[in-house]
Design a protein around this motif. Structure first.
Motif, mmCIF file in Angstrom:
data_model
loop_
_atom_site.group_PDB
_atom_site.id
_atom_site.type_symbol
_atom_site.label_atom_id
_atom_site.label_comp_id
_atom_site.label_asym_id
_atom_site.label_seq_id
_atom_site.Cartn_x
_atom_site.Cartn_y
_atom_site.Cartn_z
ATOM 1 N N LYS A 251 35.349 -3.491 -30.240
ATOM 2 C CA LYS A 251 36.608 -3.454 -29.487
ATOM 3 C C LYS A 251 37.369 -4.765 -29.546
ATOM 4 N N PHE A 252 36.637 -5.891 -29.584
ATOM 5 C CA PHE A 252 37.295 -7.199 -29.514
ATOM 6 C C PHE A 252 37.066 -8.042 -30.774
ATOM 7 N N GLY A 315 41.052 -3.999 -21.069
ATOM 8 C CA GLY A 315 41.956 -4.289 -22.177
ATOM 9 C C GLY A 315 41.704 -5.642 -22.793
ATOM 10 N N THR A 316 40.941 -6.468 -22.087
ATOM 11 C CA THR A 316 40.610 -7.796 -22.588
ATOM 12 C C THR A 316 39.113 -8.033 -22.435
ATOM 13 N N LEU A 317 38.611 -8.989 -23.192
ATOM 14 C CA LEU A 317 37.197 -9.326 -23.089
ATOM 15 C C LEU A 317 36.872 -9.852 -21.689
ATOM 16 N N GLN A 318 37.796 -10.621 -21.097
ATOM 17 C CA GLN A 318 37.554 -11.178 -19.764
ATOM 18 C C GLN A 318 37.421 -10.075 -18.718
#
Length: 417
Positions: A251-252, A315-318
């Motif tokens: 995904k990232f 939507g983000t790794l964080q």
């Protein structure tokens, strides 16, 4: 009232946890390395054709482990838990070494199945032995400390991706080395670990009560509820543990090492914090009500809800890491109280077998969950749908655990030395 532990008995009770801590670490390090070194292993074993095949590799361990767990628990309830624990460690360590030498998909499946067979004897025996030594208001903390070894094993396993990428070592070296460490540690463990000494009357009572063990467990309303409660959240737990490195990698666009660390490190550190807080809270809450451990575990389930939605929709790794941290906190509350709750609803002589049955149902379903997750991803089912379903299961689990009613057990006394 439970009798208080003399200082020498309590010191040895904590020494038992210290002895088993590295065993728990190795138990889960050997498992976690497989998930974080997937890309290297698939590259070296080309007849692993697709994600469903890899899901089958993950699942075959769990199915074997699950089927043998009740037998492992029964053996631990009838024989020496010390010998069961050390024999399990020695055997699975040999299999771990062999895993570093497999050359085909079918050989890897066989190795993972044998790993499941050998490890099935450890957890029921270890948690039952800890519970025998910690019979008072230290039980949740003692189990939690043991589970911390599991989480540290998973953390170290999360770094295995870097080892797999190293040209000087590789995934085969990692399995071979961990296997040898376990074989060596089994020797001092056998020398230092001791079973509590039972009186003649206690031994006779245990032998008599073992005759109706399986029927007694399976006709126990609370135990059936415990099976459901242990199983449903565990499916999400296994998918997070086994598939999250691959999810984050894809995904990232992360490397194998970075994906493994991101997927494992934060959730396991949060789990360690969770067992410390959850174990302490449960033991203190038990001084006010015998449902203290049940309420603490239910809080852990509530934390699952936002965590699973966050992981599925990140939507983000964080954002994904934040969800994993909340999930880890909830898992710690849940994990450190499963055996202590079991101790409140079944007889002491049935605990290892009871936990083995929990493993039979919970981990076999976890194996199917691994396989189904791989199959769903092959069909391009979105992560938010899959993890949204897991969140619904967690909500149901809150109601299930609150339906469990502890029963009065015969007062436990300090084990003899």
């Amino acid at each position: 009232m439970k009798s208080e532990s003399p200082p020498s008995a309590m010191r040895y009770a904590w020494f038992v946890v210290a002895l088993l801590f590295p065993v728990a670490l190795l138990n889960y390090l050997d498992r976690q390395m497989l998930a974080t070194m997937k890309a290297s292993m698939v590259h070296d074993i080309p007849d692993i054709a697709n994600k469903a095949d890899w899901g089958f590799v993950l699942g075959c361990f769990k199915w074997t482990y699950a089927v043998l767990s009740p037998f492992g628990g029964y053996v631990a309830d009838r024989l020496s838990r010390r010998w069961v624990i050390t024999g399990s460690l020695f055997t699975w360590s040999l299999v771990t070494w062999w895993t570093g030498h497999v050359g085909s998909f079918h050989e890897l499946v066989a190795a993972r199945a044998l790993m499941g067979l050998s490890e099935a004897f450890y957890i029921p025996a270890a948690l039952a032995l800890i519970s025998e030594h910690h019979y008072g208001n230290t039980r949740s903390r003692a189990v939690g400390l043991h589970q911390t070894g599991i989480y540290l094993g998973q953390i170290l396993g999360g770094f295995a991706g870097y080892m797999a990428d190293s040209p000087d070592h590789g995934w085969r070296w990692a399995f071979s080395t961990c296997g040898m460490i376990g074989v060596i540690y089994a020797m001092p463990l056998l020398a230092l670990l001791r079973d509590p000494v039972k009186s003649v009357a206690q031994a006779a009572e245990a032998k008599e009560e073992s005759k109706g063990m399986v029927r007694g467990l399976l006709t126990n309303r609370n135990f059936i509820l415990m099976i459901l409660y242990f199983t449903l959240p565990g499916i999400a737990g296994w998918v997070v543990r086994d598939w999250m490195p691959e999810i984050l990698r894809e995904k990232f666009n992360l490397g194998q090492g970075a994906a493994g660390v991101s997927a494992i490190l934060y959730v396991q550190i949060a789990s360690i914090i969770g067992v410390v807080i959850g174990g302490t809270l449960a033991d203190r809450w038990m001084k006010r009500t015998n449902r203290g451990r049940i309420f603490t575990s239910a809080i852990g389930m509530v934390l699952f809800l936002p965590a699973l939605f966050s992981v599925g929709n990140a939507g983000t790794l964080q954002m994904a890491i934040l969800g994993l941290i909340i999930f880890g906190l909830g898992w710690g509350f849940f994990d450190c109280n499963n055996m202590p709750i079991l101790c409140q609803i079944v007889k002491p002589q049935w605990r290892a077998t009871g936990y083995g049955i929990l493993n039979l149902v919970g981990i076999s379903c976890g194996g199917f969950g691994d396989w189904a997750f791989g199959a769903l991803r092959d069909q391009h089912v979105s992560l938010n749908i899959i993890f949204g379903a897991f969140a619904g299961v967690a909500l149901l689990s809150v109601f299930i655990v609150l339906m469990i009613r502890p029963v009065e057990q015969k007062a436990e006394v300090a084990p003899s030395r």
